[in-house]
Design an enzyme around this catalytic site. Structure first.
Site, PDB file in Angstrom:
ATOM      1  N   LYS A  19       2.990 -22.400 -24.618  1.00 24.41           N
ATOM      2  CA  LYS A  19       3.418 -22.964 -23.326  1.00 24.41           C
ATOM      3  C   LYS A  19       2.455 -24.059 -22.870  1.00 24.41           C
ATOM      4  O   LYS A  19       2.879 -25.125 -22.409  1.00 24.41           O
ATOM      5  CB  LYS A  19       3.505 -21.837 -22.275  1.00 24.41           C
ATOM      6  CG  LYS A  19       4.715 -20.935 -22.495  1.00 24.41           C
ATOM      7  CD  LYS A  19       4.649 -19.633 -21.715  1.00 24.41           C
ATOM      8  CE  LYS A  19       5.811 -18.731 -22.141  1.00 24.41           C
ATOM      9  NZ  LYS A  19       5.797 -17.402 -21.542  1.00 24.41           N
TER      10      LYS A  19
ATOM     11  N   GLN B  31       2.269 -14.014 -17.570  1.00 22.79           N
ATOM     12  CA  GLN B  31       2.774 -13.563 -18.860  1.00 22.79           C
ATOM     13  C   GLN B  31       2.969 -12.045 -18.848  1.00 22.79           C
ATOM     14  O   GLN B  31       2.042 -11.300 -18.535  1.00 22.79           O
ATOM     15  CB  GLN B  31       1.790 -13.974 -19.975  1.00 22.79           C
ATOM     16  CG  GLN B  31       2.286 -13.675 -21.371  1.00 22.79           C
ATOM     17  CD  GLN B  31       3.520 -14.481 -21.764  1.00 22.79           C
ATOM     18  OE1 GLN B  31       3.625 -15.676 -21.493  1.00 22.79           O
ATOM     19  NE2 GLN B  31       4.477 -13.825 -22.394  1.00 22.79           N
TER      20      GLN B  31
ATOM     21  N   ASP C 139       9.702 -18.901 -13.857  1.00 25.74           N
ATOM     22  CA  ASP C 139      10.372 -17.938 -14.741  1.00 25.74           C
ATOM     23  C   ASP C 139      11.681 -17.435 -14.119  1.00 25.74           C
ATOM     24  O   ASP C 139      12.520 -16.875 -14.803  1.00 25.74           O
ATOM     25  CB  ASP C 139       9.453 -16.727 -15.009  1.00 25.74           C
ATOM     26  CG  ASP C 139       8.808 -16.785 -16.392  1.00 25.74           C
ATOM     27  OD1 ASP C 139       9.297 -17.541 -17.245  1.00 25.74           O
ATOM     28  OD2 ASP C 139       7.812 -16.063 -16.604  1.00 25.74           O
TER      29      ASP C 139
END
Ligand code: NDP
Length: 283
Positions: free
Chosen positions: A53, A97, A120
């Site tokens: 990422k 994460q 997200d």
């Protein structure tokens, strides 16, 4: 029939080139899209995802900040950092994460991200907006799947769409997006009776269950579009999806491979969400 391969690397590359141009245009106006990624612990797979990422951000000309904590960090430390990032004007997207260590309440952590920076799309407020049909951020994996349809000229309208898996990050938002695209949607899970009955009716079949080569050719309707979200590691170390690619590609009209299908699109749509967040701010 030999299925058309839906190439996620190629599509991701085209989209990322466009994002880079848009990021440069923003930078010229004084705003560089910025993503902060929080990693807790030393899970090797999570470390790879976070590295990918951060690298993707650099290639697209975005600013990124990686914040790592040891596995036994006090949750309070992470909450304090989230509060700081929520207020940081250089950061447009924040991602924690997952999975987090067991002493964390993951829902509480996701709730602590400002919804306007929740790239997200996992915050309850953003899930609600998606349900209502006016999403602010679409969860990256199903968002990436929808890009395949748009790019390949596959219109879900009126089609039977069957999704294998009902997770909050893939199955459920995928169902919402296909419903909004006017497909007739069925969600299957581990308690579904006669799974093959459902899969054989599918014009669009999305496999997101995390079981290597689970979907075989006899479970697929001839001409179906098959999207393989699964990422499974075989004993020999190779990656494979939830679909038996060799067999199913003889039956389907289009199929995503693993690797090189949905995977590269997930990170690409993270960039898309971060860019959109930054663009919204300067509008
Ligand atoms: P989860 O483990 O959270 O969910 C799996 C789902 O599959 C559950 O709903 C489960 O049902 C269902 N399921 C499991 N076994 C069966 C079965 N035998 N028959 C029917 N349904 C079954 O996984 P995720 O949604 O997080 O991920 C799914 C897969 O996608 C994984 O392989 C993951 O690695 C991959 N993935 C890939 C991404 C990418 O970028 N390509 C991104 C995210 C995930 P139940 O709810 O009843 O337990």
């Amino acid at each position: 029939m030999t299925a058309r391969i839906l190439d996620g690397n190629a599509l991701a590359q085209r989209l990322r080139a466009d994002f880079k141009t848009r990021a440069e245009a923003l930078a010229a106006r004084g705003t560089r899209p910025g993503l902060a990624v929080i990693l807790v612990g030393e899970d090797p797979a999570s470390q790879v995802y976070v590295r990918n990422k951060v690298n993707a951000c650099a290639q697209a000309g975005f600013h990124s900040a990686k914040i790592s904590y040891p596995p036994d960090v006090e949750p309070r430390v992470v909450f304090d950092k989230l509060a700081e990032l929520n207020a940081d004007p250089a950061i447009h997207g924040i991602l924690v994460q997952l999975p987090l260590p067991k002493h964390f309440d993951s829902d509480a952590v996701l709730k602590a991200i400002a919804p306007a920076k929740d790239v997200d799309g996992f915050h309850a407020e953003n899930i609600g907006a998606l349900m209502q049909g006016h999403p602010r951020f679409i969860p990256c994996t199903p968002y990436g799947v929808m890009q395949f349809f748009a790019d390949a000229g596959i219109d879900p309208r009126g089609k039977e769409a069957v999704i294998l898996g009902r997770s909050n990050i893939v199955g459920k938002p995928m169902a919402m997006l296909l419903l909004q695209a006017s497909a007739t949607v069925t969600i299957c899970h581990s308690q579904t009776r006669d799974l093959a009955f459902h899969t054989r009716r599918a014009d669009i079949l999305v496999a997101a269950l995390g079981k290597a080569r689970f979907v075989t050719a006899d479970m697929v309707k001839p001409g179906a579009v098959v999207i393989d979200v699964g990422i499974n590691r075989l004993p020999d170390g190779k990656l494979c999806g939830d679909v038996d690619f060799a067999g199913v590609s003889e039956v389907a009209s289009a199929i995503t491979p693993v690797p090189g299908g949905v995977g590269p699109m997930t990170i690409t749509m993270l960039l898309a969400n971060t860019l959109e967040a930054a663009e919204r701010e300067v509008r």
